[in-house]
Every structure is written in C-alpha cells, then in structure tokens.
Scaffold this motif. Structure first.
Motif, PDB file in Angstrom:
ATOM      1  N   ASP A   1      35.141   7.360  -6.959  1.00 53.04           N
ATOM      2  CA  ASP A   1      35.739   8.393  -7.347  1.00 53.04           C
ATOM      3  C   ASP A   1      37.243   8.864  -6.823  1.00 53.04           C
ATOM      4  O   ASP A   1      37.187   8.732  -5.565  1.00 53.04           O
ATOM      5  CB  ASP A   1      34.950   9.678  -7.366  1.00 53.04           C
ATOM      6  CG  ASP A   1      35.708  10.973  -7.566  1.00 53.04           C
ATOM      7  OD1 ASP A   1      35.950  11.151  -9.094  1.00 53.04           O
ATOM      8  OD2 ASP A   1      36.160  11.973  -6.968  1.00 53.04           O
TER       9      ASP A   1
ATOM     10  N   SER B   1      32.404  10.118   3.200  1.00 53.03           N
ATOM     11  CA  SER B   1      32.790   9.734   4.556  1.00 53.03           C
ATOM     12  C   SER B   1      33.513   8.316   4.518  1.00 53.03           C
ATOM     13  O   SER B   1      33.310   7.396   3.644  1.00 53.03           O
ATOM     14  CB  SER B   1      31.474   9.379   5.219  1.00 53.03           C
ATOM     15  OG  SER B   1      31.303   8.699   6.427  1.00 53.03           O
ATOM     16  N   MET B   2      34.671   8.052   5.482  1.00 50.97           N
ATOM     17  CA  MET B   2      35.086   6.981   5.577  1.00 50.97           C
ATOM     18  C   MET B   2      34.745   6.142   6.846  1.00 50.97           C
ATOM     19  O   MET B   2      35.330   5.254   7.254  1.00 50.97           O
ATOM     20  CB  MET B   2      36.664   7.312   5.525  1.00 50.97           C
ATOM     21  CG  MET B   2      37.041   7.712   4.300  1.00 50.97           C
ATOM     22  SD  MET B   2      37.252   6.761   2.909  1.00 50.97           S
ATOM     23  CE  MET B   2      35.987   7.177   1.807  1.00 50.97           C
TER      24      MET B   2
ATOM     25  N   ILE C   1      29.820  11.432  -1.788  1.00 47.79           N
ATOM     26  CA  ILE C   1      30.046  11.347  -0.498  1.00 47.79           C
ATOM     27  C   ILE C   1      31.343  11.060   0.052  1.00 47.79           C
ATOM     28  O   ILE C   1      32.192  10.073  -0.863  1.00 47.79           O
ATOM     29  CB  ILE C   1      28.884  10.431   0.205  1.00 47.79           C
ATOM     30  CG1 ILE C   1      29.266   9.105   0.120  1.00 47.79           C
ATOM     31  CG2 ILE C   1      27.764  11.032   0.195  1.00 47.79           C
ATOM     32  CD1 ILE C   1      28.318   8.005   0.994  1.00 47.79           C
TER      33      ILE C   1
ATOM     34  N   HIS D   1      40.569  17.961 -13.736  1.00 48.16           N
ATOM     35  CA  HIS D   1      40.313  17.961 -12.102  1.00 48.16           C
ATOM     36  C   HIS D   1      39.931  19.584 -12.071  1.00 48.16           C
ATOM     37  O   HIS D   1      39.003  20.030 -11.250  1.00 48.16           O
ATOM     38  CB  HIS D   1      41.588  17.706 -11.204  1.00 48.16           C
ATOM     39  CG  HIS D   1      41.400  17.409 -10.109  1.00 48.16           C
ATOM     40  ND1 HIS D   1      42.030  16.438  -9.119  1.00 48.16           N
ATOM     41  CD2 HIS D   1      40.127  17.863  -9.392  1.00 48.16           C
ATOM     42  CE1 HIS D   1      41.350  16.470  -8.003  1.00 48.16           C
ATOM     43  NE2 HIS D   1      40.464  17.023  -8.061  1.00 48.16           N
TER      44      HIS D   1
HETATM   45  N1  LIG Z   1      36.536  17.846  -7.932  1.00 48.84           N
HETATM   46  C1  LIG Z   1      37.138  18.238  -7.147  1.00 48.84           C
HETATM   47  O1  LIG Z   1      37.672  19.423  -7.168  1.00 48.84           O
HETATM   48  C2  LIG Z   1      37.037  17.705  -5.561  1.00 48.84           C
HETATM   49  C3  LIG Z   1      37.183  18.415  -4.438  1.00 48.84           C
HETATM   50  C4  LIG Z   1      36.962  17.704  -3.196  1.00 48.84           C
HETATM   51  C5  LIG Z   1      36.555  16.683  -3.270  1.00 48.84           C
HETATM   52  N2  LIG Z   1      36.105  16.023  -4.217  1.00 48.84           N
HETATM   53  C6  LIG Z   1      35.427  14.484  -4.263  1.00 48.84           C
HETATM   54  O2  LIG Z   1      34.429  14.593  -3.410  1.00 48.84           O
HETATM   55  C7  LIG Z   1      34.474  13.617  -2.667  1.00 48.84           C
HETATM   56  C8  LIG Z   1      33.926  13.935  -1.472  1.00 48.84           C
HETATM   57  O3  LIG Z   1      34.294  15.033  -0.779  1.00 48.84           O
HETATM   58  P1  LIG Z   1      34.388  15.231   0.827  1.00 48.84           P
HETATM   59  O4  LIG Z   1      35.115  14.129   1.326  1.00 48.84           O
HETATM   60  O5  LIG Z   1      34.877  16.455   1.210  1.00 48.84           O
HETATM   61  O6  LIG Z   1      32.887  15.266   1.155  1.00 48.84           O
HETATM   62  P2  LIG Z   1      32.045  15.046   2.237  1.00 48.84           P
HETATM   63  O7  LIG Z   1      30.981  13.904   2.208  1.00 48.84           O
HETATM   64  O8  LIG Z   1      31.143  16.334   2.093  1.00 48.84           O
HETATM   65  O9  LIG Z   1      32.872  15.089   3.790  1.00 48.84           O
HETATM   66  C9  LIG Z   1      33.288  13.984   4.195  1.00 48.84           C
HETATM   67  C10 LIG Z   1      34.236  14.317   5.582  1.00 48.84           C
HETATM   68  O10 LIG Z   1      32.817  14.778   6.277  1.00 48.84           O
HETATM   69  C11 LIG Z   1      32.892  14.141   7.582  1.00 48.84           C
HETATM   70  N3  LIG Z   1      31.488  14.123   7.844  1.00 48.84           N
HETATM   71  C12 LIG Z   1      30.654  13.600   6.739  1.00 48.84           C
HETATM   72  N4  LIG Z   1      29.236  13.452   7.524  1.00 48.84           N
HETATM   73  C13 LIG Z   1      29.443  13.998   8.980  1.00 48.84           C
HETATM   74  C14 LIG Z   1      28.878  14.001  10.294  1.00 48.84           C
HETATM   75  N5  LIG Z   1      27.452  13.731  10.167  1.00 48.84           N
HETATM   76  N6  LIG Z   1      29.351  14.348  11.516  1.00 48.84           N
HETATM   77  C15 LIG Z   1      30.733  14.654  11.427  1.00 48.84           C
HETATM   78  N7  LIG Z   1      31.579  14.548  10.230  1.00 48.84           N
HETATM   79  C16 LIG Z   1      30.984  14.125   8.961  1.00 48.84           C
HETATM   80  C17 LIG Z   1      33.668  12.650   7.023  1.00 48.84           C
HETATM   81  O11 LIG Z   1      33.958  12.193   8.419  1.00 48.84           O
HETATM   82  P3  LIG Z   1      34.112  10.521   8.423  1.00 48.84           P
HETATM   83  O12 LIG Z   1      35.032  10.151   7.425  1.00 48.84           O
HETATM   84  O13 LIG Z   1      34.574  10.293   9.868  1.00 48.84           O
HETATM   85  O14 LIG Z   1      32.667  10.188   8.306  1.00 48.84           O
HETATM   86  C18 LIG Z   1      34.766  13.352   6.259  1.00 48.84           C
HETATM   87  O15 LIG Z   1      35.792  13.762   6.930  1.00 48.84           O
HETATM   88  C19 LIG Z   1      36.141  13.374  -2.462  1.00 48.84           C
HETATM   89  O16 LIG Z   1      36.408  11.864  -1.839  1.00 48.84           O
HETATM   90  C20 LIG Z   1      36.346  13.490  -3.860  1.00 48.84           C
HETATM   91  O17 LIG Z   1      36.299  12.149  -4.463  1.00 48.84           O
HETATM   92  C21 LIG Z   1      36.261  16.469  -5.558  1.00 48.84           C
END
Ligand SMILES: NC(=O)c1ccc[n+]([C@@H]2O[C@H](COP(=O)([O-])OP(=O)(O)OC[C@H]3O[C@@H](n4cnc5c(N)ncnc54)[C@H](OP(=O)(O)O)[C@@H]3O)[C@@H](O)[C@H]2O)c1
Length: 317
Positions: A47, A284-285, A282, A129
């Motif tokens: 995504d 995470s990078m 998810i 979006h």
């Molecule tokens: N439709 C919308 O309005 C909308 C809005 C926001 C997002 N999205 C989509 O949803 C996807 C996921 O969103 P998100 O990136 O916010 O999701 P997330 O998976 O909840 O958060 C990812 C972030 O959390 C960190 N993280 C995850 N597990 C961790 C842990 N155990 N300890 C410390 N840090 C941790 C990751 O760090 P690391 O990278 O260092 O692991 C990364 O910075 C986005 O890429 C996008 O495609 C959609």
C-alpha cells in the motif's frame, strides 16, 4: 500466511499487507531488503499513496521492486489519492493545499504520476484517501470509468469513510463495486468495536464515531484494511513495550509466550481474529520486525481476544 479475498474481487491477498508510507528516506539497498523480507514473509500486497514522502515513497518502493526482480503479476499494488498537502502539489497540477480533491483532473493526474513513480502500468486497487465533502460524484464516477477503461486501475475503494459516504459514491458508480475501506484500527483504536458492544448505553464507548462501518462492510462485502495497527492516538506512538500501557503489554507478553511469538504478532493476530475478514497494513521498515509480525501460525481463542480488548482499557457493558 493467511490469505483473504479483497472485497468481492478475485484478488487473493496476504492478510498482512505492507504499507510503504515510511520508506521514503531509506536507501535503495534498505528498501530492497524491506521488500524482499516482506515477500519472503508471505506478503504480496503493498500500500502506498501519492502524498507519502511527497511522492518519494512510491519512487523508492517502485525502484525496490525492480531491484528485487519482483514480477508484477505476483504482487498487488495499491495507491491512494485525494489529499493535497498544505505546502505543495503532488501531481504536477501546480495547485497548493490544504484540501481534499476528488476532481476528475486531480484523480487522473495522481494515478498517472503514481504509475510513473512505481514503474508500472496498472494499480490493482486505487483508494480515495479521505472524504472530500465537495465531491461531484458524477465527475468522480467518470474518473473511475476512464481509469478502468484505460486499464490503469483494476479495482476501487475508499479510505476513512463511513457507510453513507460509501453508499453515496457506490450509487454513482453503478456496476463498479467499491471493494475496500481503509480505516485506522488496532488494539488501541477500537471505536468501531466499542460502539457495537455498547449500543444504546449512556457511556462514552457507545458513541458511534463511524456510522456502524464494521457491520456495513460485512454486509456489503468490503474489506477493511486496518492502518497504523501498532499506533495509539493519531500517530502518538507505538503501544508495544510502551510504559503507558502496562496491563496491555503484560497480557500481550503472556500470549506471546504461550504461542511462542512476539507481542507484535499477537497484535496482528488480534485484528485478523475478527470475523470481518480484515487486512492488516503494517508499516514497519525494520526487516526483523516484519518477520516477527508475520509469524501468525496460531489461533487466539475468543476469550483471549476479549482479554486483550479489556487490557487495552476497554470495558464491557
Ligand atoms: N489511509 C490512511 O489514512 C492511512 C494513514 C496512515 C497510514 N496508512 C497506511 O498504513 C500503513 C501503516 O501505518 P503505520 O506505519 O503508521 O503503521 P504501524 O505499523 O502501526 O507503525 C509503524 C511504525 O511503528 C514502529 N514500530 C512498529 N512496531 C514497533 C515496536 N515493536 N517497537 C517500536 N517501534 C515499532 C515502526 O518502526 P520501524 O519502522 O523502526 O519498525 C514504524 O515507525 C502506512 O504505511 C500506510 O500505508 C494509511
């Protein structure tokens, strides 16, 4: 990896998808490794959105797919459009935001630039979006028809929309069925569950923030894609290992130990356990975390699901 059907399409996708919102500042080597790790973990759905990293996320991700030698027909690529950021345009039309924009010209231009960034000639799915209250639904329907006829988009969906907004657009689309609503959802963001459990009560949990979207999507066979599954609040931080949530982390730890997985895997499994057949996006990078989050070869019990829900600070009537 568990698979799901996306809406009523014939797309059989991994139940966990990778969102690349945070990939923009990764080097090409790092990005390639992220993509390769996701694929090796069973993820075949990705995504992105035209605004992520002001366009850079799709560029880095598109190049990573190429560097990893990924065959286009072995994965699903989704992008989103309709948000124009305050400080600039993202599709070459020269206009500045902030606003939401579902106009024909903006949507067509956004898809075209995303295809170029991603180095592909079609999107498997394309989402609106965030709701644009000024939407001309007939103009929107024309944009969808033209994108589909040109072969640039195979299926459509929305994000952050409630049932009436979906029904309004669906009505204008006719035969072309909306397949997805991408919504914030996770252990620490459960509005749609809370209001369904507290119907007709006087407490705060009974407030319906989304018009009954959970039941609506089940009734109409739309897939909910859960975004930011590890965040609490609106990007306030991650709840895993966060001292603000001791009870939740204790419960997650107990289950992680029982199933011999990480707390993150429990958090993902908790979403997938719901019978609404959701997909988890998810973000995470970190390759090791992506691996941990996709070790899902276990089944929570319904009691464990409720235990996690309560440990997150929720109540039952
Ligand atoms: N439709 C919308 O309005 C909308 C809005 C926001 C997002 N999205 C989509 O949803 C996807 C996921 O969103 P998100 O990136 O916010 O999701 P997330 O998976 O909840 O958060 C990812 C972030 O959390 C960190 N993280 C995850 N597990 C961790 C842990 N155990 N300890 C410390 N840090 C941790 C990751 O760090 P690391 O990278 O260092 O692991 C990364 O910075 C986005 O890429 C996008 O495609 C959609």
């Amino acid at each position: 990896m568990k698979t799901i059907q996306i809406g009523s399409t014939n797309l059989t996708s991994s139940a966990v998808a990778l969102g690349v919102m945070r990939i923009a500042d990764k080097t090409s080597e790092e990005a390639q490794k992220i993509v390769e790790t996701a694929l090796a973990s069973g993820i075949n759905f990705f995504d992105t959105a035209d605004i992520y990293g002001s366009g850079q996320s799709s560029i880095v991700f598109g190049q990573a797919l190429k560097d990893a030698g990924v065959k286009r027909d072995e994965i699903f690529i989704q992008s989103k459009a309709g948000i124009i950021l305050p400080n600039g345009q993202i599709n070459g039309d020269g206009e500045r935001g902030p606003r939401f924009d579902f106009s024909y010209d903006h949507l067509i231009a956004s898809v075209d630039i995303e295809l170029e960034r991603l180095q592909t000639d079609y999107l498997d799915t394309f989402l609106l979006h965030r709701p644009d209250t000024l939407v001309d639904i007939n103009e929107l329907a024309r944009a969808f028809t033209d994108l589909k006829t040109a072969g640039k988009v195979h299926h459509f969906g929305v994000s952050n929309m409630n049932p009436y907004q979906i029904a309004l657009i669906q009505n204008a689309l006719g035969e072309e069925k909306l397949q997805i609503d991408q919504l914030q959802f996770g252990i620490m963001h459960t509005n749609m569950i809370d209001s369904e459990l507290h119907v007709n009560m006087n407490d705060a949990a009974s407030v319906d923030h989304d018009g009954g979207i959970l039941s609506y999507t089940r009734l109409h066979n739309l897939t909910i894609q859960a975004w930011s599954p590890f965040q609490f609040g609106f990007f306030e931080g991650v709840f895993i290992d966060n001292e603000k949530f001791p009870e939740l982390n204790q419960t997650l730890k107990k289950l992680a130990s029982k199933y011999d997985v990480s707390k993150s895997a429990i958090a993902v499994a908790w979403i997938l356990h719901h019978p609404a057949n959701m997909q988890v996006i998810i973000g995470s990078m970190t390759p090791s975390r992506i691996i941990d989050m996709t070790k899902l070869d276990f089944q929570l019990t319904n009691q464990e699901w409720y235990d996690v829900y309560m440990a997150a600070g929720n109540t039952l009537p």
